[in-house]
Each structure stands twice: as C-alpha cells, then as structure tokens.
Design a protein around this motif. Structure first.
Motif, PDB file in Angstrom:
ATOM      1  N   GLU A 125     -28.396 110.402 -52.840  1.00 32.48           N
ATOM      2  CA  GLU A 125     -29.262 109.421 -53.501  1.00 32.48           C
ATOM      3  C   GLU A 125     -30.181 108.748 -52.494  1.00 32.48           C
ATOM      4  O   GLU A 125     -31.387 108.563 -52.756  1.00 32.48           O
ATOM      5  N   ARG A 126     -29.657 108.395 -51.341  1.00 37.79           N
ATOM      6  CA  ARG A 126     -30.465 107.723 -50.323  1.00 37.79           C
ATOM      7  C   ARG A 126     -31.539 108.667 -49.772  1.00 37.79           C
ATOM      8  O   ARG A 126     -32.677 108.243 -49.529  1.00 37.79           O
ATOM      9  N   LEU A 127     -31.180 109.946 -49.584  1.00 35.63           N
ATOM     10  CA  LEU A 127     -32.165 110.912 -49.109  1.00 35.63           C
ATOM     11  C   LEU A 127     -33.294 111.088 -50.130  1.00 35.63           C
ATOM     12  O   LEU A 127     -34.475 111.198 -49.767  1.00 35.63           O
ATOM     13  N   ASN A 128     -32.947 111.120 -51.415  1.00 31.90           N
ATOM     14  CA  ASN A 128     -33.959 111.294 -52.459  1.00 31.90           C
ATOM     15  C   ASN A 128     -34.982 110.160 -52.453  1.00 31.90           C
ATOM     16  O   ASN A 128     -36.142 110.345 -52.833  1.00 31.90           O
ATOM     17  N   GLN A 129     -34.554 109.000 -52.005  1.00 34.41           N
ATOM     18  CA  GLN A 129     -35.438 107.835 -52.020  1.00 34.41           C
ATOM     19  C   GLN A 129     -36.452 107.849 -50.878  1.00 34.41           C
ATOM     20  O   GLN A 129     -37.520 107.221 -50.989  1.00 34.41           O
ATOM     21  N   VAL A 130     -36.145 108.544 -49.770  1.00 32.86           N
ATOM     22  CA  VAL A 130     -37.021 108.447 -48.594  1.00 32.86           C
ATOM     23  C   VAL A 130     -37.689 109.771 -48.226  1.00 32.86           C
ATOM     24  O   VAL A 130     -38.639 109.773 -47.427  1.00 32.86           O
ATOM     25  N   ASP A 168     -34.297 119.969 -45.110  1.00 36.13           N
ATOM     26  CA  ASP A 168     -35.619 120.393 -44.650  1.00 36.13           C
ATOM     27  C   ASP A 168     -36.596 119.229 -44.842  1.00 36.13           C
ATOM     28  O   ASP A 168     -36.922 118.851 -45.967  1.00 36.13           O
ATOM     29  N   LEU A 169     -37.067 118.673 -43.723  1.00 30.54           N
ATOM     30  CA  LEU A 169     -38.002 117.545 -43.766  1.00 30.54           C
ATOM     31  C   LEU A 169     -39.442 117.994 -43.957  1.00 30.54           C
ATOM     32  O   LEU A 169     -40.346 117.137 -44.053  1.00 30.54           O
ATOM     33  N   LEU A 170     -39.682 119.291 -43.969  1.00 34.68           N
ATOM     34  CA  LEU A 170     -41.005 119.906 -44.101  1.00 34.68           C
ATOM     35  C   LEU A 170     -41.787 119.819 -42.789  1.00 34.68           C
ATOM     36  O   LEU A 170     -41.516 118.996 -41.916  1.00 34.68           O
ATOM     37  N   GLY A 182     -39.183 118.777 -50.422  1.00 30.82           N
ATOM     38  CA  GLY A 182     -38.275 119.217 -49.374  1.00 30.82           C
ATOM     39  C   GLY A 182     -36.891 119.524 -49.920  1.00 30.82           C
ATOM     40  O   GLY A 182     -36.565 119.201 -51.068  1.00 30.82           O
ATOM     41  N   ASN A 183     -36.066 120.177 -49.114  1.00 31.84           N
ATOM     42  CA  ASN A 183     -34.685 120.495 -49.490  1.00 31.84           C
ATOM     43  C   ASN A 183     -33.773 119.357 -49.027  1.00 31.84           C
ATOM     44  O   ASN A 183     -33.639 119.102 -47.829  1.00 31.84           O
ATOM     45  N   HIS A 184     -33.149 118.678 -49.964  1.00 36.15           N
ATOM     46  CA  HIS A 184     -32.295 117.548 -49.628  1.00 36.15           C
ATOM     47  C   HIS A 184     -30.833 117.943 -49.509  1.00 36.15           C
ATOM     48  O   HIS A 184     -29.976 117.089 -49.299  1.00 36.15           O
TER      49      HIS A 184
END
Length: 924
Positions: free
Chosen positions: A353-358, A370-372, A363-365
């Motif tokens: 959830e935190r990764l999806n926010q930032v 993958d930060l692109l 990208g692949n979470h």
C-alpha cells in the motif's frame, strides 16, 4: 551473609587475551636472525634480508652466514650461537638437508620462534618426510614454535615487518590472510594493491609441521587489528585443532575459506551406501558448517565477504527485496538469488500500500520493485525507506543502471544514511566512470557495492548461509531423551569382540540390529532361519505377509545377489523365496556365503518415507554421519546431508533441513508431518553410537522407515555394521574431529549436609538451568565473580551464555554440580567451575562460583580438585586464577589444594598459582 567462593570467569577470559602470546615472537619480534643471508642477486636469502631492513620493524637484524663477514654492509655471524643477543625469530633459508641441524642449534641457543622458508620436505617424498620428523624431534626439546617449512614467510603490515621473500609490503588493514600456497600469496598481494585491500597479517603457512591453522586462527582471533580472517586451504592438517579454534573465533570474527580440490575425485568409495555417498569435499563442507566457517568458491569472494561482513549485519533469514530502475538486471539478480537458495521476500500488504502511494502506477510494485528508467534520487530514497521497514524483508539490494535521467551520485547521497538500518543493504551501481563517485559514497557509508547485480545476490546467499550456520552452533538444543541402556552397551562390545575373534569384520543383520537397539534405535522384528521348515515356522509365528533376506557373514548388498524377497503371503511363497535366495547366492558368490535367511514382518510402506542414516570414516575428520533419502536407489537420488558427531537436537534438525526429503517430512499434499522431534532423537543417539564404538568403521540403516502417527512410525528395516580391519590398531583409527561429551568426568558426590549431587561437564542444553542458577546469586556473589556488579539481564543474555554453555571440551572444561530437587523433581545447578587453556600456552586459568545457599559444604573445593584432575589429563603445566583480595574463602580453598597466593600489581587482586606434577591425573 556467607562468604562467597568465586572468581570472575569473564575476567578469566580477559586474562586469556591480554597475556603475551608465544607467537608474538614471530609476528612482533624484537630481533631477527636471517640464517642463510647472502648477497647473491635474486636469492631468497638476499630478498629476506632486504625486506627486513628496507621496511624497518623497530628491531635488530642479525645475518647468519659462516662464509662471510658481512652481508649488504651488515656484520654477519657464523652460527646462531654466535649472535650476541637472545633471538626472538630465526628465518631459515638454507637447503632442506641442513634445516634439522639448524633447528637444533636454534633450540640450543634459546631462539623463541622460527620460519623455515626452505623447500624440499614432504612434497619430495619419503626422504623429505624423514627430514620433517628430525625437525619435530628437535622442536620437542624446547619451546620454540615453527612456521613452515616450504613457505613464503609472514608479514605484519601494522609493524612494518616483512619476514618473507614477497616483493612488496601490503597496506595495513583489518583482514588476516593465511595461505597454504606461497605462489597464491604473491598473486593476492599484487591484486590487493589494485583493489586497495589492506591486511592485519599476511601469512604463508607452508607444510604446518608445527604451527597450524588452529594456532593462527587463535592468534588472529586475539589480534585487535584483525576483524576478519580469510584462508586459502589445500589440506586441513590437524582437524581437531582447526575446528576447535574456528568454533570459538567465528563467533566474534568471520572466518572465510576457499578450499582447493572441490572437483577432485573423492576417496575410493567404501562398501556401504554411506561410503559411496560421502565424498571428501562434502565432508569439508560439513566440517565448515559445524564450526561456523564460511566457504566461498572464488578468490574475489574471500575479500568481498570480508568487506560485507565487516560493514553490514548478518541477515536473520534468506528473504531479499530487490529495488531496480531496469527490469533485466532485476531478473538476473533474482535468478542468482533463487539458484543459490535465497528467496524473494513476499512484501507485506502494508508495504504494498505504501509503495502504491509513492511509485508510478506503470512500474512493478512487486518484488523485484521496478522504479522505471526515469527514477530520480527521491524515488529511490522513498522506496528504500518503505522496504527497510518491511517485516518480511531480511535484506535489500538496490540496483542502479546509468540512464539518461539517472543521477548516480545524488542517488547515492540520499541512500547513504540507510547503511545502518539493522538489516543488510547491498548495492549494484552498474557502469564505469559515471557511477564511480556514487559507488564510493555508498562504500564509505558501509553499503557494499558491486558492478553486477548477480554478484551481489550471490554475496547475499553467502551471508544468510553464514548467519544460518552460526545460529545452528549456538541455538540452545533440547536435552535428548536417554533411551540408551548402558548395560546393553556391554552387549554391543561383546558382539563386536565375538565377530573379531571369529575373523569377521562384517556383522550379520541380526548382530547389527542388536547394536542399533542397544542405542535406542527401533528395529523391525527379525528371526534367523537356516532351513525352509524353520523359515515357514518363523513366518507363521510373525504372521503374513513377511520378508525373507539372505543371512550372510560376507554379503554387504543383499539386493545385488537376489537376496531379498518381499510380500510373501503364504508358506509356499516362503518356501519358493528361500530356495530362490539360496540358488541365487550360490550361483553368484558361492555356497559358503549362504548361512540362511532372516524372516521379518512385511512393513507397510504406504504413506511412509524411506530414509538412510549412516556413518563412515573420513581420513581427516574421523567419523562422519549421513542422513537423507534412502531405499534401493539411494545413490541415484543422492539426496543427503553430512554432519560431524557428536550431534545435539539442533544440529540433527539442521542436517535434516539440508535435504530435499525434509520438505516432505514436514507434511506435503495432505500428508501429516512425521515425528520430527523423534527423528532428531534418533540422530542424536546414532551419533552417540558412532563416537562410543570406535571399532565400527561403517554403519548403514537403509531403509529407516518413518510414518506419521503410526505405531511403527520410525523403525529400522535393515541395518549393516562393518568393523575396521582386524589388523587395524586402535591408535590408527581416526578420532572424532570434535571431542565428544567427556563422560569420564561424570560422577556423584555427597556434600557435607548429605545432599547428593552429580558433578559433570556442562552441556549446551544446560542454558535454562544456568539462567535459574544466576537468579540465586547474591550481590556479593556477583561482585566476587565479576569484580563488579553486573545486571541479571546481562548475565543471562543468550549471546553471553552461549560462550559459557556451548564449550569446546578440547579447549576448556566447565564442571557443574547437578542436583535433582526431591520436592519439585526438577534439576538445579548449584555450582559452576571452569578451566580454560591459555591461547598458545600449556597453562590454564580457572573460575569458580557456588550458589549462596550451598556454600561452606565443600562443593567449591571438590569442583576445583576435579578441575586440577582435568588439567593433569590435558598435560597442563600450571593453573592459576586472579582473586579479589577480600575473597578470603576462595584463597583458603586454593591454599588447601596447594596453590601459592601472591600479590599482583593491582593491590585489590591476588594471584593463585599451582604447578601440575601428575598429582591429580585420572584416565581419560
């Protein structure tokens, strides 16, 4: 308040490390004699002398050459006896044939240490081995220690000492390097300048005629400049010395080894399944695991691991999260991680959830993240911050590839603070000049960087294995249930003796199963039949179906000669099977090899697993235990793990975990888990059998059938025991590489108040009892023991108690007074006494403490007296201890037993010393 009878055991450990070490004369000498010094260009003697005088170590150099008055402008002496000072270190660079005589002269002159550079010894054959024996005879006349022969020498960069014929002086650093190959030493030295690697010591160990791996590991373990030890090994030499030292030092300093010969042909396979599966290199792996040593495959990995373990904490598990700005490198890292046994972390829901926010939606979470390619430094920083808090992540790998939008240097600056987050952080900054500044920033922040992501993943796999092995060493085991009837052990000895007297080294199946049963290993009901009629009678007594196996004093593999018939449901089937076995054995090996059949119940294999449990002898490490998948195709599947006895329940479980069958044993596809704790106990008892019966060369239990929740849930269906050859002398049988529990020091004793206790060596399983023991100590007791007050929480911390309970009986002995409380039925420890060998010396330091409620009962005196007996058995020349001046009770105990009490430079402390003169020795 009663007077306490104790001294500080932790202080005793400090004393072990603070006193002068005998090897200091080699690594920090005050003066050096070069025997064979010469001016001949390109010679070893000239190079040695030049290295010593061109890198001043602060001492005097004495060239020794009977044919010259001076060498390189320095006065020479004809012999070592002519040197005006007592010499700390003699370096010998003369022909091999002259070395024994020179060693004799050095011993006579009181030289304290020597390095024999000369070659031409065991590597040349029997003549060279004879020279080595002559050198050993001379060394035994004195106390001089010797490195070599056939070595490059030693270098101590921190002192500017180059006592070698290497061409250069390495940079000072924190890595202690030891090598059996002089040529590799020079190559590593050249490489170290290019890679900017520094050393605390640089040692070519040579043939290890005297100073061996154990001596040097102890020395570097005590050396304040050394933070890690890296080793190039070709042979182990004294295996017990190596394992003893490594087990102690690896707890505080990483020991990393590259062992040559991994792909060399294993020793000739023995006649058993175990022997066929036990290769010498696999035994080395087992030995390294047992002592906490990390084995690597590449020379570069020696120093990579030394750097990583110095900068980053050990991971708690094998789960890694990968953060990358390019998919391909992430995939490469994943492949390397999985191939080496590591795992991708399964990120928690909160983390996702935190990764999806930032992070960008495109990208692949998932892991790898993958930060692109357009990832700016802040995106890297936010992702790393979130992953650092993920409860399922044991380590993090950050990958950066230089793309048009990438800023490697600024990214590194933002990530640098995460070098100390309590879990490993590794980085792969891919590229060349563009990423150099960023990589240097990360390295300075204790985040190791690697040019390739798959290299970083392999390094992490080494990290978690290293952590796993150390936890195995110091994880408190449960006490194995003792199902061994020691009256039956005498029966075992009788079985073995009877076989020997009849000229046999192969025990029959019946004899083998009796031995297993004596050690609490369940075996299937087995009857001998020497005729068809008797076989039918036994079958009907057991009940159909039954199994018939050939009974023979010579046949090792029954199936190879058609000697096994299964699922016999009636008398006619038994008759046919008996005749078929007789015919097949007679045809294939001869009538004399047929002595009948054994009749056994046909055990249902449904829902069960066939395992193998065996033991064979390794020439270097002694008895080796094998566990794995069993059955007729055991060599084909080759699913096995090796271990060195003795085992405890923790070590037994770790052996099981190394096999593929272990996953099935835990329960798979609807099957229940088998009794793993019961299986642990079987392995522990089996290891006890192995170490207590040295006449046994090999044992096979194949198959060992295990089932979940069945009355025959664990049972040996077949067993075979092979003895050593009849002409093998007991002293020629390889001893266990790790000294087993010393049962000879277990005996009862009655205190003055009539309480009966068992005085015995401490065990790893005693940690809970030691914790209870510390709860009973008064403040005065704590003060007398530690010379100051230490909080209870610190005294009972697991990390500390591992040092005290998980001891190496080859290096120290701790005796406890064990009392079974009749009111509670629980065991209690009333006193602990400890005797530790001083590193590099033939002396010992003792420590003693008695719980307050049990003082003044003679317990302290009795334990100390037994420690003196242990010291005599270990051939110690002296035992001493430092005692607080106000601890009068301890001083009286010492004086009563013959110690001399003397003042020390510290007015609050006295020293008790006693020379040992065979007054206390008991058979070992």
């Amino acid at each position: 308040m009663q007077t306490s009878i104790k001294i500080a055991s932790d202080r005793a450990y400090d004393i072990l490390r603070s006193e002068h070490h005998p090897l200091d004369v080699i690594f920090a000498p005050k003066n050096i004699a070069v025997i064979g010094a010469t001016e001949k260009p390109g010679s070893v003697g000239r190079t040695l002398l030049w290295n010593l005088i061109s890198h001043p170590f602060g001492g005097t150099v004495f060239p020794v050459n009977p044919k010259r008055n001076s060498v390189m402008g320095i006065k020479t002496y004809p012999t070592i006896a002519d040197v005006p000072d007592v010499v700390d270190l003699a370096i010998i660079a003369t022909p091999a044939a002259t070395v024994p005589g020179i060693i004799a002269e050095c011993v006579n002159a009181g030289v304290k240490g020597a390095i024999a550079i000369s070659a031409g010894f065991r590597e040349t054959g029997s003549a060279g081995m004879e020279l080595e024996q002559r050198i050993l005879q001379e060394l035994r006349r004195g106390d001089m220690r010797l490195i070599g022969p056939n070595c490059l020498g030693v270098i101590n960069p921190h002192l500017g000492l180059n006592a070698s014929f290497a061409s250069s002086m390495p940079s000072p650093g924190k890595v202690g390097f030891i090598s059996q190959s002089g040529a590799l030493c020079t190559a590593i030295l050249d490489w170290s300048f290019r890679e900017n690697v520094g050393f605390s010591a640089f040692i070519s160990i040579g043939s290890m005629l005297d100073v061996d791996w154990g001596d040097l590991i102890y020395y570097l373990g005590d050396d304040p400049h050394t933070e890690s030890i890296v080793i190039y090994m070709e042979s182990v030499g004294n295996a017990r010395s190596f394992l003893s030292a490594a087990r102690e030092v690896a707890l505080t300093k990483p020991i990393i080894v590259i062992k040559a010969g991994r792909t060399a042909a294993a020793a000739a396979a023995a006649t058993s399944h175990t022997g066929a599966l036990t290769g010498s290199d696999a035994v080395f792996d087992a030995a390294f695991r047992r002592c906490g040593v990390l084995r690597v495959e590449r020379i570069s990995e020696l120093f990579d691991m030394a750097e990583v373990l110095a900068k980053q904490p050990r991971p708690k598990g094998k789960r890694m999260t990968i953060i990358t700005n390019a998919g391909g490198p992430g995939v490469l890292a994943t492949d390397a991680l999985i191939a080496g046994g590591g795992e991708l972390a399964d990120l928690s829901g909160k983390t996702r959830e935190r990764l999806n926010q930032v992070l960008p939606m495109t990208g692949n979470h998932n892991n790898p993240i993958d930060l692109l390619g357009d990832a700016e430094p802040e995106r890297y920083q936010k992702a790393l911050e979130i992953i650092s808090q993920d409860e399922n992540t044991d380590a993090i790998l950050v990958i950066l590839t230089p793309q048009a939008m990438t800023n490697p240097t600024e990214t590194a600056k933002l990530l640098a603070p995460y070098g100390k987050i309590g879990k490993p952080v590794l980085a792969s900054w891919m590229g060349d000049a563009d990423i150099a500044a960023g990589a240097e920033i990360l390295n300075q922040a204790s985040i190791p960087t690697f040019p390739y992501p798959d290299t970083a993943a392999r390094i992490f796999n080494y990290m978690w294995r290293y952590s796993y092995n150390l936890r195995s060493l110091y994880e408190t085991p449960t006490l194995a249930s003792s199902s061994v009837d020691f009256s039956n052990c005498k029966q075992v000895e009788n079985i073995i003796q009877t076989a020997r007297e009849s000229g046999r080294y192969l025990l029959t199946e019946t004899e083998s199963k009796k031995i297993l049963a004596a050690y609490g290993i369940p075996t299937v009901e087995t009857y001998l039949a020497t005729s068809v009629e008797e076989a039918i009678q036994k079958a009907e007594k057991i009940g159909y179906p039954v199994v018939l196996k050939v009974y023979s004093p010579t046949i090792t593999h029954k199936t190879d000669v058609g000697g096994v018939h299964l699922n016999l449901y009636c008398a006619e089937a038994v008759k046919e099977a008996y005749n078929a076995i007789h015919t097949s054995v007679t045809t294939k090996v001869g009538a004399r090899d047929f002595a009948g059949v054994t009749v056994q119940p046909m055990v249902d294999l449904k829902n069960g697993y066939e395992l193998i449990l065996g033991s064979s002898i390794d020439a270097q490490f002694g008895p080796v235990i094998l566990f794995g998948t069993g059955g007729e195709l055991v060599e084909v599947f080759a699913d096995r793990a090796l271990g060195l006895p003795p085992l405890n329940t923790t070590l037994a479980r770790r052996m099981m975990e190394q096999t593929r069958i272990y996953q099935a044993l835990k329960g798979v596809r609807g099957r229940r888990e088998i009794g793993l704790s019961q299986l642990e106990q079987i392995l522990v008892r089996f290891s006890q059998l192995v170490v207590e019966q040295p006449a046994i060369k090999e044992i096979d239990i194949n198959p060992l059938l295990v089932k979940p929740g069945h009355e025959n849930s664990l049972i040996a269906l077949d067993g075979r025991v092979i003895l050593h050859d009849l002409d093998t002398k007991p002293e020629d049988i390889p001893k266990p590489a790790i000294l087993p529990y010393p049962i000879q020091y277990v005996s009862p004793w009655k205190m003055k108040n009539g309480m009966e206790v068992i005085i015995r060596p401490i065990r790893p399983e005693d940690e809970p009892l030691i914790i209870q023991f510390h709860h009973k100590l008064s403040q005065e007791s704590v003060y007398f023991r530690y010379f100051h007050i230490i909080k209870l929480s610190q005294r009972i911390a697991h990390e500390r108690l591992t040092r005290l309970c998980f001891i190496d009986y080859d290096r120290e002995m701790a005796l406890v007074a064990d009392y079974q409380n009749p009111e509670t039925g629980q065991q209690e420890i009333l006193a602990v006494g400890r005797l530790s060998k001083l590193h590099g010396k033939n002396k010992g330091e003792f420590a003693l403490i008695v719980a307050d409620s049990y003082q003044c009962q003679g317990l302290g005196s009795e334990i100390l007296k037994r420690l003196l007996q242990v010291g005599e058995n270990e051939n110690l020349t002296e035992i001493n201890a430092e005692i607080l001046l106000e601890n009068h009770a301890m001083q009286r105990v010492c004086e009563k037993l013959g110690f001399t009490i003397q003042r020390t430079t510290d007015p609050s402390v006295v020293k008790a010393t006693i020379p040992l003169q065979n007054r206390y020795a008991i058979p070992r």
